[in-house]
Design an enzyme around this catalytic site. Sequence first.
Site, PDB file in Angstrom:
ATOM      1  N   HIS A  32      -9.700   0.191  -0.814  1.00 11.10           N
ATOM      2  CA  HIS A  32      -8.655  -0.381  -0.173  1.00 11.10           C
ATOM      3  C   HIS A  32      -7.520  -0.804  -1.511  1.00 11.10           C
ATOM      4  O   HIS A  32      -6.797  -1.724  -1.165  1.00 11.10           O
ATOM      5  CB  HIS A  32      -8.924  -1.791   0.569  1.00 11.10           C
ATOM      6  CG  HIS A  32      -9.649  -0.902   1.855  1.00 11.10           C
ATOM      7  ND1 HIS A  32     -10.558  -2.212   2.527  1.00 11.10           N
ATOM      8  CD2 HIS A  32      -9.866   0.101   2.221  1.00 11.10           C
ATOM      9  CE1 HIS A  32     -11.027  -1.243   3.474  1.00 11.10           C
ATOM     10  NE2 HIS A  32     -10.693  -0.168   3.532  1.00 11.10           N
TER      11      HIS A  32
ATOM     12  N   ASP B 281      -3.228  10.389   8.827  1.00 11.82           N
ATOM     13  CA  ASP B 281      -4.011   9.847   8.043  1.00 11.82           C
ATOM     14  C   ASP B 281      -4.608  10.858   6.751  1.00 11.82           C
ATOM     15  O   ASP B 281      -5.496  11.585   7.102  1.00 11.82           O
ATOM     16  CB  ASP B 281      -5.082   9.270   8.677  1.00 11.82           C
ATOM     17  CG  ASP B 281      -6.077   8.238   7.572  1.00 11.82           C
ATOM     18  OD1 ASP B 281      -5.769   8.237   6.544  1.00 11.82           O
ATOM     19  OD2 ASP B 281      -7.018   7.937   8.027  1.00 11.82           O
TER      20      ASP B 281
ATOM     21  N   HIS C   3     -13.531   8.753  11.230  1.00 10.22           N
ATOM     22  CA  HIS C   3     -13.415   7.826  12.168  1.00 10.22           C
ATOM     23  C   HIS C   3     -12.337   8.368  13.241  1.00 10.22           C
ATOM     24  O   HIS C   3     -11.609   9.482  13.002  1.00 10.22           O
ATOM     25  CB  HIS C   3     -12.508   6.645  11.825  1.00 10.22           C
ATOM     26  CG  HIS C   3     -11.549   6.810  10.655  1.00 10.22           C
ATOM     27  ND1 HIS C   3     -10.129   6.906  11.421  1.00 10.22           N
ATOM     28  CD2 HIS C   3     -11.056   6.825   9.616  1.00 10.22           C
ATOM     29  CE1 HIS C   3      -9.141   7.072  10.162  1.00 10.22           C
ATOM     30  NE2 HIS C   3     -10.034   7.014   9.343  1.00 10.22           N
TER      31      HIS C   3
ATOM     32  N   GLU D  68      -8.775  13.887   2.766  1.00 12.20           N
ATOM     33  CA  GLU D  68      -8.924  13.703   3.845  1.00 12.20           C
ATOM     34  C   GLU D  68      -7.839  14.368   4.970  1.00 12.20           C
ATOM     35  O   GLU D  68      -6.495  14.473   4.531  1.00 12.20           O
ATOM     36  CB  GLU D  68      -8.381  12.086   4.008  1.00 12.20           C
ATOM     37  CG  GLU D  68      -8.457  11.434   5.559  1.00 12.20           C
ATOM     38  CD  GLU D  68      -8.204  10.013   5.614  1.00 12.20           C
ATOM     39  OE1 GLU D  68      -7.657   9.405   4.620  1.00 12.20           O
ATOM     40  OE2 GLU D  68      -8.750   9.363   6.649  1.00 12.20           O
TER      41      GLU D  68
ATOM     42  N   HIS E  40      -7.627   3.599  12.766  1.00 15.97           N
ATOM     43  CA  HIS E  40      -8.924   3.569  12.966  1.00 15.97           C
ATOM     44  C   HIS E  40      -9.027   3.411  14.792  1.00 15.97           C
ATOM     45  O   HIS E  40      -9.116   2.396  15.307  1.00 15.97           O
ATOM     46  CB  HIS E  40      -9.918   2.550  12.355  1.00 15.97           C
ATOM     47  CG  HIS E  40      -9.823   2.699  10.862  1.00 15.97           C
ATOM     48  ND1 HIS E  40     -10.023   1.795  10.213  1.00 15.97           N
ATOM     49  CD2 HIS E  40      -9.599   3.745  10.128  1.00 15.97           C
ATOM     50  CE1 HIS E  40      -9.904   1.876   8.808  1.00 15.97           C
ATOM     51  NE2 HIS E  40      -9.420   3.403   8.946  1.00 15.97           N
TER      52      HIS E  40
ATOM     53  N   GLU F 249     -12.958  12.622   5.593  1.00 16.30           N
ATOM     54  CA  GLU F 249     -12.580  12.023   4.282  1.00 16.30           C
ATOM     55  C   GLU F 249     -13.648  11.838   3.505  1.00 16.30           C
ATOM     56  O   GLU F 249     -13.838  10.869   2.881  1.00 16.30           O
ATOM     57  CB  GLU F 249     -11.840  11.054   4.767  1.00 16.30           C
ATOM     58  CG  GLU F 249     -12.482   9.872   5.615  1.00 16.30           C
ATOM     59  CD  GLU F 249     -11.537   8.673   5.757  1.00 16.30           C
ATOM     60  OE1 GLU F 249     -11.023   8.277   4.942  1.00 16.30           O
ATOM     61  OE2 GLU F 249     -11.175   8.253   7.162  1.00 16.30           O
TER      62      GLU F 249
ATOM     63  N   TYR G 265     -16.454   8.611  -5.999  1.00 17.77           N
ATOM     64  CA  TYR G 265     -15.824   7.651  -6.898  1.00 17.77           C
ATOM     65  C   TYR G 265     -16.902   7.154  -8.209  1.00 17.77           C
ATOM     66  O   TYR G 265     -17.713   6.608  -7.870  1.00 17.77           O
ATOM     67  CB  TYR G 265     -15.554   6.286  -6.012  1.00 17.77           C
ATOM     68  CG  TYR G 265     -15.111   6.691  -4.740  1.00 17.77           C
ATOM     69  CD1 TYR G 265     -13.612   7.054  -4.536  1.00 17.77           C
ATOM     70  CD2 TYR G 265     -15.683   6.899  -3.723  1.00 17.77           C
ATOM     71  CE1 TYR G 265     -12.948   7.281  -3.391  1.00 17.77           C
ATOM     72  CE2 TYR G 265     -15.113   7.414  -2.377  1.00 17.77           C
ATOM     73  CZ  TYR G 265     -13.559   7.587  -2.489  1.00 17.77           C
ATOM     74  OH  TYR G 265     -13.134   7.828  -1.105  1.00 17.77           O
TER      75      TYR G 265
ATOM     76  N   ARG H 217     -10.866  11.473  -3.246  1.00 16.00           N
ATOM     77  CA  ARG H 217     -10.839  11.536  -1.707  1.00 16.00           C
ATOM     78  C   ARG H 217     -10.305  12.587  -1.217  1.00 16.00           C
ATOM     79  O   ARG H 217      -8.955  12.724  -1.727  1.00 16.00           O
ATOM     80  CB  ARG H 217     -10.755  10.443  -0.941  1.00 16.00           C
ATOM     81  CG  ARG H 217     -10.976  10.269   0.350  1.00 16.00           C
ATOM     82  CD  ARG H 217     -11.081   8.885   1.262  1.00 16.00           C
ATOM     83  NE  ARG H 217      -9.998   8.079   1.106  1.00 16.00           N
ATOM     84  CZ  ARG H 217      -9.664   7.077   0.339  1.00 16.00           C
ATOM     85  NH1 ARG H 217     -10.823   6.703  -0.558  1.00 16.00           N
ATOM     86  NH2 ARG H 217      -8.515   6.468   0.343  1.00 16.00           N
TER      87      ARG H 217
ATOM     88  N   ASP I 162      -3.576   7.961  -0.121  1.00  8.01           N
ATOM     89  CA  ASP I 162      -4.044   7.979   1.124  1.00  8.01           C
ATOM     90  C   ASP I 162      -2.836   7.208   1.828  1.00  8.01           C
ATOM     91  O   ASP I 162      -2.537   6.089   1.760  1.00  8.01           O
ATOM     92  CB  ASP I 162      -5.230   7.175   1.196  1.00  8.01           C
ATOM     93  CG  ASP I 162      -5.834   7.098   2.470  1.00  8.01           C
ATOM     94  OD1 ASP I 162      -5.071   7.488   3.417  1.00  8.01           O
ATOM     95  OD2 ASP I 162      -7.167   6.734   2.671  1.00  8.01           O
TER      96      ASP I 162
ATOM     97  N   HIS J 144     -18.869   5.328   1.678  1.00  7.52           N
ATOM     98  CA  HIS J 144     -18.023   4.990   3.118  1.00  7.52           C
ATOM     99  C   HIS J 144     -18.649   6.287   3.967  1.00  7.52           C
ATOM    100  O   HIS J 144     -19.075   7.242   3.508  1.00  7.52           O
ATOM    101  CB  HIS J 144     -16.588   4.990   2.929  1.00  7.52           C
ATOM    102  CG  HIS J 144     -16.023   5.965   2.321  1.00  7.52           C
ATOM    103  ND1 HIS J 144     -15.646   7.154   2.990  1.00  7.52           N
ATOM    104  CD2 HIS J 144     -15.166   6.319   1.014  1.00  7.52           C
ATOM    105  CE1 HIS J 144     -15.018   8.026   2.290  1.00  7.52           C
ATOM    106  NE2 HIS J 144     -14.686   7.524   1.021  1.00  7.52           N
TER     107      HIS J 144
ATOM    108  N   ASP K  30      11.003 -18.283   8.593  1.00  6.50           N
ATOM    109  CA  ASP K  30      11.677 -17.767   9.843  1.00  6.50           C
ATOM    110  C   ASP K  30      11.678 -16.195   9.978  1.00  6.50           C
ATOM    111  O   ASP K  30      12.536 -15.637  10.676  1.00  6.50           O
ATOM    112  CB  ASP K  30      13.062 -18.479  10.319  1.00  6.50           C
ATOM    113  CG  ASP K  30      14.037 -18.084   9.019  1.00  6.50           C
ATOM    114  OD1 ASP K  30      13.529 -17.458   8.206  1.00  6.50           O
ATOM    115  OD2 ASP K  30      15.119 -18.528   9.228  1.00  6.50           O
TER     116      ASP K  30
HETATM  117  N1  GLY Z   1      -6.461   4.948   5.165  1.00  6.03           N
HETATM  118  C1  GLY Z   1      -7.247   4.526   5.974  1.00  6.03           C
HETATM  119  C2  GLY Z   1      -8.639   5.328   6.012  1.00  6.03           C
HETATM  120  O1  GLY Z   1      -8.584   6.601   5.646  1.00  6.03           O
HETATM  121  O2  GLY Z   1      -9.382   5.171   6.965  1.00  6.03           O
HETATM  122 MN    MN Z   2      -8.919   7.700   7.319  1.00  5.58          MN
HETATM  123 MN    MN Z   3      -6.723   7.419   4.948  1.00 11.18          MN
END
Ligand code: GLY
Ligand code: MN
Ligand code: MN
Length: 460
Positions: free
Chosen positions: A243, A271, A358, A431, A365, A408, A412, A429, A260, A354, A36
Amino acid sequence: MSNNIYAQRRARLASQLASNGIAIIPTAPEQRRNRDSDFLFRFDSYFHYLTGFTEPNATLVLLANGHSILFCQPKDEAREIWDGIRLGPAAAPAALGLQTAFASTELDAHLPVLLENTAVVYFPFATHQGLDGQITHWLEAVRCKARQGVTCPAEQRDLCALLDEMRLIKDASEIATMRRAAQISAGAHIRAMKLSAARLRQGLDTREFHLDAELLHEFRLQGSEYPAYSSIVAGGANACVLHYRADAAPILNGDLVLIDAGCELHGYASDITRTFPANGKFTKPQRELYDIVLASQEAAAAATKPGNRFNDPHDAALAILAQGMLDVGLLDANKVGSLQDVIEQRAYTPFYMHRTSHWLGMDVHDCGSYIEPSEAHVVTEKIDPVTKQTLQVRPSRILREGMVLTLEPGIYVRPAAGVPERYHNIGIRIEDDALVTGTGCELLSRGVPVNADEIEALMF
Ligand code: GLY
Ligand code: MN
Ligand code: MN
């Protein structure tokens, strides 16, 4: 944000509806977490963009003549003792600057009447589970009145097509909120970097969750409501899992940490990714790869300006990353050929898999077409040099002032045969959040250093 802004947005949207059109926009449903207990409620971004209203169980109906009707939770003292104060339909019009409000319990009674004799029904397609069924149900009720001379809308259109374009260009108040969200997140990254170095210096057992706690603390301390997405705090090899979530793995001397994480402030996301040495000092191989990623991000930022395409920052970053991979021996030119071959054959993919950007806004996103709408009809057929399949390519979006996108790039390195051992398990990374300005871009998130020397100085 003042009610004025929401009223202006509704007026702009109404002016784009077909004459005699009607738009229906519900907020998000509450989500059960377990038994609940519910997840913390997060309003629907489209709904909030048009109302600023944060309660659950609400629906906005907008008519083409600009008339706005809100359905919201009725006042209910017993429920309010448990769940909190409700605005209620009597107070809603004045509080939110709209024309009419009813209790959400009256939705099924009013919607068939509101839909009578309208021409086109707009609603966000494929975003609210069950909404199309609900609308069909209301339309059936309208159709039942056909013999009384009532007409039923003949067309249903996706409201996202209109709202996505509006949300893609941020107005001054949205930019101010996003700038503040990015500042808060930058401060949180700084705290996490400092904590990592301090704990390792003291010889304390340090886990990913310690750094995650530091981020959350700073987000809330500065008034952010919650993280914009699940924070990634990845020690050592975990950085190579795209992820990965903040977990309990140890943060070790000599490892890198990839964080991140970004807060959400009043409905707007930030982000940011930073990668830093856990103890405050990069090793030589870490620094070699770090500087390549940073140079690639700088190239992406230089390519982020009005008139350029959404794909330009990605292509600029890719050229630097691929050249760097050749230079340091991650890729062997004898096997993969020239820089051009690496890019054409996507030989960089084992180390960069990747995209670079975005859209960023209310959703991390964010919405907005990545294809240039004015050229959507321009389709070029191309043979994919890797799969040999025929691809249909449309021109990528032209960047305009007021758009916000992330930059970003990363590298890797999973251990594999032929990959120099000194780079094994390094994941990097970087970003930042770029606002397209009149002449170039402004990186909203540079409140946290990105240069390796500056990171080392900060953590010392
Ligand atoms: N943290 C999600 C991205 O960087 O797109
Ligand atoms: Mn991002
Ligand atoms: Mn990110």
